[in-house]
Design an enzyme around this catalytic site. Structure first.
Site, PDB file in Angstrom:
ATOM      1  N   THR A  81       0.625  -1.845   0.061  1.00  0.00           N
ATOM      2  CA  THR A  81       0.023   0.315  -0.515  1.00  0.00           C
ATOM      3  C   THR A  81       0.923   1.465  -0.150  1.00  0.00           C
ATOM      4  OG1 THR A  81      -2.174  -0.957   1.250  1.00  0.00           O
ATOM      5  CG2 THR A  81      -1.567   1.122   1.219  1.00  0.00           C
ATOM      6  N   THR A  95       1.302  -4.722   4.540  1.00  0.00           N
ATOM      7  CA  THR A  95       1.998  -4.395   5.097  1.00  0.00           C
ATOM      8  C   THR A  95       1.114  -6.127   6.339  1.00  0.00           C
ATOM      9  OG1 THR A  95      -0.491  -3.873   6.093  1.00  0.00           O
ATOM     10  CG2 THR A  95       1.371  -2.490   6.276  1.00  0.00           C
ATOM     11  N   ASP A  96      -0.392  -6.379   4.701  1.00  0.00           N
ATOM     12  CA  ASP A  96      -0.621  -8.086   5.057  1.00  0.00           C
ATOM     13  C   ASP A  96       0.249  -8.693   5.172  1.00  0.00           C
ATOM     14  OD1 ASP A  96      -2.575  -6.892   4.350  1.00  0.00           O
ATOM     15  OD2 ASP A  96      -3.090  -7.748   2.343  1.00  0.00           O
ATOM     16  N   TYR A 130      -7.757   0.720  -3.255  1.00  0.00           N
ATOM     17  CA  TYR A 130      -6.996   1.616  -3.845  1.00  0.00           C
ATOM     18  C   TYR A 130      -6.064   0.030  -4.702  1.00  0.00           C
ATOM     19  CZ  TYR A 130      -4.484  -0.762  -0.220  1.00  0.00           C
ATOM     20  OH  TYR A 130      -3.776  -1.411   0.320  1.00  0.00           O
ATOM     21  N   GLU A 185      -3.025 -29.239  28.376  1.00  0.00           N
ATOM     22  CA  GLU A 185      -3.788 -30.395  28.610  1.00  0.00           C
ATOM     23  C   GLU A 185      -4.060 -31.894  27.606  1.00  0.00           C
ATOM     24  OE1 GLU A 185      -7.897 -29.159  27.554  1.00  0.00           O
ATOM     25  OE2 GLU A 185      -7.227 -27.112  27.584  1.00  0.00           O
ATOM     26  N   LYS A 194       0.531  -8.285  12.832  1.00  0.00           N
ATOM     27  CA  LYS A 194      -0.754  -7.435  11.564  1.00  0.00           C
ATOM     28  C   LYS A 194      -2.036  -7.292  12.888  1.00  0.00           C
ATOM     29  CE  LYS A 194      -2.950  -4.888   7.840  1.00  0.00           C
ATOM     30  NZ  LYS A 194      -3.008  -5.521   6.623  1.00  0.00           N
TER      31      LYS A 194
END
Ligand code: ASP
Length: 356
Positions: free
Chosen positions: A39, A118-119, A52, A313, A191
């Site tokens: 981006t 950023t993903d 965008y 567990e 993120k």
């Protein structure tokens, strides 16, 4: 006369040493910016539209949009890729890692900045932190708003990233992620929000440091192995073994494990519920996957934060599973891919999750 000449020569030598010394002290650090898209390189038809296209702007245009960047460092850019990071690939990771290792081996490069979507930024950062063989700073940055957006934060993020990569204090801190005035360690950052500029957080260990218009400070040291101390290398590596992630949920079907094994997965990470839990049926399918095919199953968690503890567990030894500790599913996948690529076996892999 002879005495006078000696004095003049001595004076000239002293002046030369002072001038050269001063020139060296004021020389700017060399920072290379490797661009991959995202981006931060995206553009939209309207400044007030959230829609965008990522990866549209070239690195030189991005550098030109940052006032004062050339006063921080001698910057030069290189386009490695130009993709939205949802399209990031292992092939691009390998290209990036090899290029960084080549650049940082040279005395002419003091630090690296990577512009990235950023993903999947936390994945690229963690991968690089394990395979970059240098203590020089490597800083990933990006933005949540495209370059044409009202209040685009990309230029300030890039300015800050270059300031970090130029700073001597940043040496030995491993690969870092910096957005929104924060500095995070590659291993710890995630993120956490789909659209907010304050999306990046290190939920378990907290920020590594902060940066404000290029002025920065560090609060703590990263506490796992990385960089020149890491045993992993991408030297001569052309691909990594397939590792898949399965998201756990109530009453999930155990045949999911078989589907991934049949598709060729050499390892599977389960984003388990809570403390890496899953149904009995899935645990038994995981055991069978290891016994019949040598497939390693990691128990991670779909919870946003917290540890997955071994033998909590149920007993990992009984099902041949490995607990991910505080490594989230996507980073667990990266560590397992690298471990399998180095020929690591079940008995050593748990320890790698405690160490890296
Ligand atoms: N989808 C974009 C990417 O990861 C999102 C961003 O960069 O903020 O490339």
């Amino acid at each position: 006369m002879k005495y006078l000449n000696v004095k003049i020569v001595t004076f000239l030598i002293a002046v030369t040493i002072t001038v050269v010394g001063f020139a060296q002290e004021t020389e700017l650090p060399n920072v290379k910016i490797l661009a991959t898209g995202g981006t931060i390189a995206g553009s939209a038809s309207s400044a007030t539209s959230g829609s965008y296209e990522a990866g549209q702007i070239g690195i030189q245009t991005m550098i030109n949009a940052v006032p004062g960047i050339k006063k921080l460092a001698d910057v030069s850019g290189e386009q490695i890729a130009n993709v939205g990071s949802q399209d990031m690939t292992i092939a691009i990771w390998l290209k990036l890692a090899n290029r960084i290792n080549e650049l940082l081996a040279s005395d002419d490069v003091d630090g690296i900045v990577i512009t990235h979507g950023t993903d999947t930024q936390e994945e690229t950062a963690y991968f690089l932190s394990l395979v970059v063989k240098s203590d020089k700073p490597v800083v990933l940055t990006g933005s949540m708003r495209s370059s044409t957006s009202i209040s685009a934060e990309g230029p300030l993020n890039l300015y800050n990233a270059v300031a970090i990569a130029s700073n001597k204090e940043a040496k030995g801190k491993g690969v870092m992620v910096s957005l929104n005035d924060q500095i995070h360690a590659a291993r710890d950052v995630s993120k956490m929000n789909t659209t907010n500029v304050n999306s990046f957080q290190s939920p378990i260990k907290g920020m590594l440091g902060g940066v404000f218009y290029g002025r920065l400070g560090f609060f703590r040291e990263p506490n796992t192995k990385f960089g020149s101390k890491s045993k992993f290398s991408v030297d001569g590596v052309r691909k990594l073994p397939r590792v898949d992630i399965i998201y756990a949920y109530a009453d999930m079907s155990p045949d999911l494990i078989d589907v991934h094994v049949k598709a060729g997965a050499k390892g599977i990470v389960i984003a388990g519920v809570g403390n890496g839990n899953m149904t009995d049926a899935i645990l038994n399918a995981a055991k069978k996957a290891y016994e019949d095919h040598g497939v390693i199953v990691i128990r991670s968690t779909r919870a946003a934060t917290g540890w997955v503890l071994r033998d909590n567990e149920f007993k990992d030894d009984k099902y041949y599973t490995v607990a991910s500790g505080d490594l989230n599913p996507s980073k667990s996948r990266i560590l397992l891919m690298l471990a399998l690529s180095e020929g690591e076996k079940l008995d050593t892999i748990q320890n790698l999750f405690y160490t890296y």
